[in-house]
Design an enzyme around this catalytic site. Structure first.
Site, PDB file in Angstrom:
ATOM      1  N   GLU A 500      44.111  48.862  43.466  1.00 46.39           N
ATOM      2  CA  GLU A 500      43.092  49.868  43.799  1.00 46.39           C
ATOM      3  C   GLU A 500      41.681  49.294  43.706  1.00 46.39           C
ATOM      4  O   GLU A 500      40.764  49.922  43.194  1.00 46.39           O
ATOM      5  CB  GLU A 500      43.230  51.116  42.908  1.00 46.39           C
ATOM      6  CG  GLU A 500      44.464  51.934  43.281  1.00 46.39           C
ATOM      7  CD  GLU A 500      44.513  53.324  42.668  1.00 46.39           C
ATOM      8  OE1 GLU A 500      43.559  53.703  41.972  1.00 46.39           O
ATOM      9  OE2 GLU A 500      45.510  54.018  42.902  1.00 46.39           O
TER      10      GLU A 500
HETATM   11  C1  LIG Z   1      51.669  45.066  41.920  1.00 45.87           C
HETATM   12  C2  LIG Z   1      50.791  45.413  43.056  1.00 45.87           C
HETATM   13  C3  LIG Z   1      50.916  46.645  43.666  1.00 45.87           C
HETATM   14  C4  LIG Z   1      50.139  46.954  44.784  1.00 45.87           C
HETATM   15  N1  LIG Z   1      50.373  48.118  45.475  1.00 45.87           N
HETATM   16  C5  LIG Z   1      49.770  48.280  46.694  1.00 45.87           C
HETATM   17  C6  LIG Z   1      50.139  49.363  47.546  1.00 45.87           C
HETATM   18  O1  LIG Z   1      50.984  50.198  47.205  1.00 45.87           O
HETATM   19  N2  LIG Z   1      49.547  49.461  48.764  1.00 45.87           N
HETATM   20  C7  LIG Z   1      48.624  48.561  49.182  1.00 45.87           C
HETATM   21  O2  LIG Z   1      48.132  48.685  50.287  1.00 45.87           O
HETATM   22  N3  LIG Z   1      48.226  47.528  48.378  1.00 45.87           N
HETATM   23  C8  LIG Z   1      48.789  47.371  47.164  1.00 45.87           C
HETATM   24  N4  LIG Z   1      48.434  46.309  46.370  1.00 45.87           N
HETATM   25  C9  LIG Z   1      47.367  45.416  46.820  1.00 45.87           C
HETATM   26  C10 LIG Z   1      46.153  45.417  45.933  1.00 45.87           C
HETATM   27  O3  LIG Z   1      45.386  46.555  46.147  1.00 45.87           O
HETATM   28  C11 LIG Z   1      45.423  44.115  46.230  1.00 45.87           C
HETATM   29  O4  LIG Z   1      46.146  43.119  45.554  1.00 45.87           O
HETATM   30  C12 LIG Z   1      44.009  44.091  45.827  1.00 45.87           C
HETATM   31  O5  LIG Z   1      43.273  44.924  46.658  1.00 45.87           O
HETATM   32  C13 LIG Z   1      43.399  42.703  45.854  1.00 45.87           C
HETATM   33  O6  LIG Z   1      43.741  41.966  46.975  1.00 45.87           O
HETATM   34  P1  LIG Z   1      44.285  40.448  46.794  1.00 45.87           P
HETATM   35  O7  LIG Z   1      45.321  40.485  45.743  1.00 45.87           O
HETATM   36  O8  LIG Z   1      44.624  39.936  48.114  1.00 45.87           O
HETATM   37  O9  LIG Z   1      43.042  39.688  46.178  1.00 45.87           O
HETATM   38  P2  LIG Z   1      41.882  38.936  46.988  1.00 45.87           P
HETATM   39  O10 LIG Z   1      41.297  39.844  48.001  1.00 45.87           O
HETATM   40  O11 LIG Z   1      42.372  37.615  47.427  1.00 45.87           O
HETATM   41  O12 LIG Z   1      40.796  38.756  45.853  1.00 45.87           O
HETATM   42  C14 LIG Z   1      40.839  37.663  44.949  1.00 45.87           C
HETATM   43  C15 LIG Z   1      39.690  37.807  43.948  1.00 45.87           C
HETATM   44  O13 LIG Z   1      38.446  37.752  44.639  1.00 45.87           O
HETATM   45  C16 LIG Z   1      37.642  38.848  44.260  1.00 45.87           C
HETATM   46  N5  LIG Z   1      36.806  39.228  45.400  1.00 45.87           N
HETATM   47  C17 LIG Z   1      37.167  39.457  46.684  1.00 45.87           C
HETATM   48  N6  LIG Z   1      36.108  39.770  47.419  1.00 45.87           N
HETATM   49  C18 LIG Z   1      35.037  39.756  46.589  1.00 45.87           C
HETATM   50  C19 LIG Z   1      33.647  40.017  46.733  1.00 45.87           C
HETATM   51  N7  LIG Z   1      33.119  40.376  47.889  1.00 45.87           N
HETATM   52  N8  LIG Z   1      32.868  39.905  45.645  1.00 45.87           N
HETATM   53  C20 LIG Z   1      33.383  39.549  44.467  1.00 45.87           C
HETATM   54  N9  LIG Z   1      34.680  39.295  44.265  1.00 45.87           N
HETATM   55  C21 LIG Z   1      35.485  39.399  45.307  1.00 45.87           C
HETATM   56  C22 LIG Z   1      38.602  39.945  43.860  1.00 45.87           C
HETATM   57  O14 LIG Z   1      37.994  40.831  42.945  1.00 45.87           O
HETATM   58  C23 LIG Z   1      39.708  39.137  43.209  1.00 45.87           C
HETATM   59  O15 LIG Z   1      39.384  38.913  41.871  1.00 45.87           O
HETATM   60  C24 LIG Z   1      49.180  46.022  45.238  1.00 45.87           C
HETATM   61  C25 LIG Z   1      49.027  44.806  44.584  1.00 45.87           C
HETATM   62  C26 LIG Z   1      49.824  44.490  43.520  1.00 45.87           C
HETATM   63  C27 LIG Z   1      49.665  43.148  42.887  1.00 45.87           C
END
Ligand SMILES: Cc1cc2nc3c(=O)[nH]c(=O)nc-3n(C[C@H](O)[C@H](O)[C@H](O)COP(=O)(O)OP(=O)(O)OC[C@H]3O[C@@H](n4cnc5c(N)ncnc54)[C@H](O)[C@@H]3O)c2cc1C
Length: 806
Positions: A500
């Site tokens: 989220e």
């Molecule tokens: C167990 C689990 C359940 C989930 N359930 C769902 C679901 O039901 N439906 C769904 O759609 N998604 C779901 N997700 C997805 C989840 O919302 C994403 O993992 C999350 O939004 C982050 O995306 P990412 O993991 O690709 O991280 P990335 O986008 O790769 O981010 C990596 C890091 O970079 C940081 N970052 C990125 N952009 C910026 C910025 N502009 N400034 C500063 N920092 C930044 C982030 O904070 C993070 O620390 C789930 C994820 C997990 C792990």
């Protein structure tokens, strides 16, 4: 006297000027200056007229809107248009989502405390209470979290129980067969389940947070609502919502998944529809979902809808068995066995009716998601975090009493007292923020910034608490098995930090980035005026903004120099000093934020270390004010004063440190120096809660004290014979009851009145000497046996160990 009149003249002049009353500014200043000179006995017609002319020019230029619009506002507006960050549609939609509530007050520099204290947080209804005491307790009794961990799924009877009792339809109105719970009711259910089993709690959370039901309720057509909502309420349909993709994680507004508008055959008829291709990952409940909520970019290359080619992000509901849908694989998020996995769709053809809201929903997906997230983010993860905090408080208060080393309960060691105080203090403030934010949602707010605050800062505080609790319980927290109370929650913490909106991004971009625009009294209006090229509108907002800066600078320095004592707050008693501090810090925050915006302009967006600290300041102002609100709403119990003090001192310290960090790192050193002089005129004054206060908080959680239970009302207490928390609670009871007798035995042994190796022998001798009676000896023996059992950890034969999962 003369000096005072001059100061008054300056204040009146500036105030009236920025309020647009140029003539009055001039008159007030001239009259007061003349009075001052007269009093000082240096009246001179020349000096008077020179100053009067200068003031008249200044008043004319700054105080008369038609003149200043031409001479000042128009060129400032042009400059702002150049430095303002470019904003795409998706960013604008995200920024404009939700409502502004108490966050607007904190951002103004002069919060209306009466508004906060008088705000009524909705109480649980009878129906909600009955559901928590009935089906939720039953569910918790049914759940064996260690077994779920090993079986890698909830057992069929738990799935069935969840469906048949309506756990998946808490947010669905009764008219559609749901439970129709309030935010606080929904939160209380999730809290209790979270203290029992994270996997079960996540399974219940997802259908009740941002997903098909929530989207349908707000944007669905009647037909969609009538079809899906009853089926979602009773669990015939299990939903998931798929936004995230390999290339669209945090940048979720840029999905690569597409739907192409085309004609095709559906259920034997040719219809106008869309051909979908998607690759989603991390989707909770996807492996078992029967209906997939999907976000994708809708394209109309052949102009079949008669508009643009790129129609924007759109959301649709796709039944699982639609041809082309590949579903069922699982990810393994930290070994916590809730259902989560990827889903793929290849050339999946569905009618346009499947779009949420029908054709009216085309291109509105991002708007729908951001609007629902503004409220939805307030409940699930903040609740799970507050529940983890409650569990840690409950368990560590008991363990610190029951576990002895060096012939002492470990809770008596100052080294343990320190993390235990953090656990207790943070639990108080976290639960306060959870309750207040749910209250805001129940009052109809969609608090975008506050929901981001509770999401990011409560999950982060949970991490701190769970780490502290792991350190306190040490080996018993580390060895896995049915007896382990904390370990499974510990491994789940990073999930809450990430989902989220990952915390790092949420802190800088949403809490402060969105806050600075939405919660500020003038910035959004200035930006809108610049975008519209409307200099009159800009002039009004810009000079209002300057007036606000002037007011906050004056308040900051006066409140800073007086340690907040000059602040008038509508509460007396233990919380008054905290309100004064927060009043002062709010003014200092508002000023520092304006200076950062003013000196860095559009570049501030990229300076995430600065915006992150500003987010910390705003967040801890909110969390601190939530603690005061809780204390007030709970009837100001004397026993809670240490928790209130700990929470508020911790919050004030964090706010001040964050502001200090911003000022120290502002590139414009002259502005930074001036800001420091105004915002922190006596330097950083606040300290973290001191050792004495920490000791009071920690000790009140030990020895079976009432505070431990008062802070943890949502914890499910298992039966006393159950390994883990149930047994620990029962042992605590025995240990507390045996303590007076034990003390008598120990004192007699120390005085040399009795001898004997070990507690049992000494108790025997004490009975013989009439120091304790037989019943007391039995109490001691039972407590010792229970203690020995409660501190055991699981071990496994080699074969079982090989088969352990998770
Ligand atoms: C167990 C689990 C359940 C989930 N359930 C769902 C679901 O039901 N439906 C769904 O759609 N998604 C779901 N997700 C997805 C989840 O919302 C994403 O993992 C999350 O939004 C982050 O995306 P990412 O993991 O690709 O991280 P990335 O986008 O790769 O981010 C990596 C890091 O970079 C940081 N970052 C990125 N952009 C910026 C910025 N502009 N400034 C500063 N920092 C930044 C982030 O904070 C993070 O620390 C789930 C994820 C997990 C792990």
């Amino acid at each position: 006297m003369a000096l005072a009149l001059v100061v008054l003249a300056v204040v009146a002049f500036v105030t009236l000027l920025f309020k647009g009353h140029g003539y009055w500014a001039l008159v007030a200043a001239a009259a007061l200056c003349q009075g001052a000179w007269w009093l000082a006995g240096v009246a001179s017609p020349n000096a008077f007229w020179t100053v009067a002319v200068i003031l008249a020019v200044v008043a004319g230029v700054f105080g008369l809107p038609p003149i200043r619009r031409v001479l000042i506002s128009a060129s400032v507006m042009k400059k702002m248009a150049r430095i303002m960050p470019r904003m795409g549609d998706t960013e604008r939609i995200a920024l404009e989502a939700g409502t502004v509530w108490w966050d607007g007050d904190l951002f103004s520099g002069a919060p209306d405390w009466r508004k906060l204290l008088d705000f009524e947080v909705q109480a649980l209804t009878d129906k909600e209470n009955a559901f928590i005491e009935g089906p939720t307790e039953e569910l918790c009794a049914l759940v064996d979290d260690w077994k779920i961990q090993q079986d890698r799924d909830l057992p069929p009877e738990v799935w069935e129980f969840l469906k048949s009792h309506g756990f998946f339809g808490m947010i669905i109105p009764e008219a559609y067969g749901g439970l129709g719970f309030s935010a606080i009711g929904h939160s209380a259910v999730i809290a209790k389940i979270s203290t029992r089993s994270i996997a079960t709690a996540v399974t219940v959370m997802v259908p009740n947070s941002l997903g098909p039901a929530e989207l349908l309720l707000h944007y669905g057509t009647d037909e969609q609502k009538n079809h899906y909502l009853p089926r979602l309420a009773d669990g015939r349909d299990i939903p998931c919502f798929a936004l995230t993709e390999p290339e669209a994680g945090s940048d979720a507004a840029s999905p690569r998944s597409t739907g192409v508008v085309c004609r095709g055959e559906f259920e034997g008829k040719e219809v106008l529809g869309m051909r979908l291709n998607w690759q989603k990952r991390y989707i909770t409940l996807a492996p078992v979902a029967t209906v997939l909520g999907l976000a994708f970019r809708l394209l109309d290359p052949d102009g079949l809808l008669g508009g643009e080619e790129d129609l924007g992000v759109t959301c649709a509901l796709i039944p699982r068995d639609t041809p082309g849908t590949e579903i069922g694989d699982r990810h393994d998020p930290m070994g916590v066995p809730f259902q989560n996995g990827p889903i793929v769709g290849r050339d999946v053809f569905v009618p346009l009716d499947f779009i949420i809201g029908g054709e009216a929903g085309i291109g509105r997906g991002w708007h729908m998601l951001m609007d629902c997230l503004a409220a939805g983010r307030s409940i699930s993860l903040p609740t799970q975090s507050a529940a983890a905090a409650q569990l840690a408080t409950r368990a560590m208060g008991a363990y610190g009493t029951v576990r002895e080393q060096f012939d002492m309960p470990i809770g008596r060691f100052e080294g343990i007292e320190e993390p235990l105080a953090r656990i207790g203090g943070l639990t108080y403030v976290m639960d306060a923020a959870r309750r207040l934010t749910c209250g805001a949602v129940d009052a109809g707010e969609k608090p975008a910034v506050l929901s981001a605050i509770v999401k990011a800062y409560l999950t982060d505080s949970m991490r701190s608490i769970v780490n502290d609790a792991m350190d306190i319980q040490a080996g018993a927290a580390i060895c896995r098995g049915a007896r382990n109370i904390l370990g499974r929650g510990y491994t789940a913490v990073p999930i809450a930090i990430t989902v989220e909106g990952a915390n790092i991004l949420t802190r800088s971009m949403i809490v402060y980035g969105q806050g600075a625009i939405r919660c500020h009294s003038y910035v959004q209006e200035e930006m809108a005026a610049v975008a519209a090229g409307d200099s009159a509108r800009f002039d009004k907002a810009f000079f209002g903004h300057l007036g606000l800066i002037g007011r906050n600078a004056t308040r900051s320095v006066l409140l800073g120099l007086s340690g907040g004592r000059l602040a008038a707050v509508p509460d007396d008693g233990p919380s008054a000093r905290h309100l004064r501090r927060f009043e002062r810090l709010s003014a200092a925050f508002a000023l520092t934020s304006d200076v950062a915006m003013g000196t860095l302009g559009g570049a501030l967006k990229r300076r995430e270390k600065i915006t992150g600290r500003l987010a910390d300041a705003l967040a801890w102002l909110y969390l601190g004010s939530a603690a005061v609100k809780r204390f007030h709403d709970d009837g100001k119990p004397v026993a809670d004063v240490p928790f209130l003090d700990w929470s508020c001192e911790h919050a004030a310290y964090n706010v001040e440190q964050a502001l200090d960090g911003v000022i120290a790192n502002l590139p414009n050193r002259a502005a930074a120096g001036l800001t420091r002089a105004l915002a922190l005129p006596l330097g950083t004054r606040y300290r973290p809660p001191d050792d004495g206060l920490g000791a009071t908080v920690a000790q009140s959680l030990l020895d079976g004290g009432e505070a431990r239970l008062r802070l943890t009302p949502d914890v499910y207490t298992p039966a006393s014979q159950e390994e883990g928390l149930g047994q620990l609670e029962a042992t605590l009871d025995k240990v507390v009851r045996a303590e007076p007798a034990r003390r008598k035995v120990k004192q007699a042994a120390r005085a040399g009145d009795i001898t004997g190796a070990g507690e049992a022998a000494q108790a025997e001798a004490a009975v013989a000497k009439g120091i304790i009676d037989e019943a007391e000896r039995t109490l001691i023996a039972e407590a010792t046996a229970a203690r020995l059992d409660a501190i055991q950890v699981d071990s496994f034969d080699p074969e079982t160990y090989q088969s352990l999962k998770g």
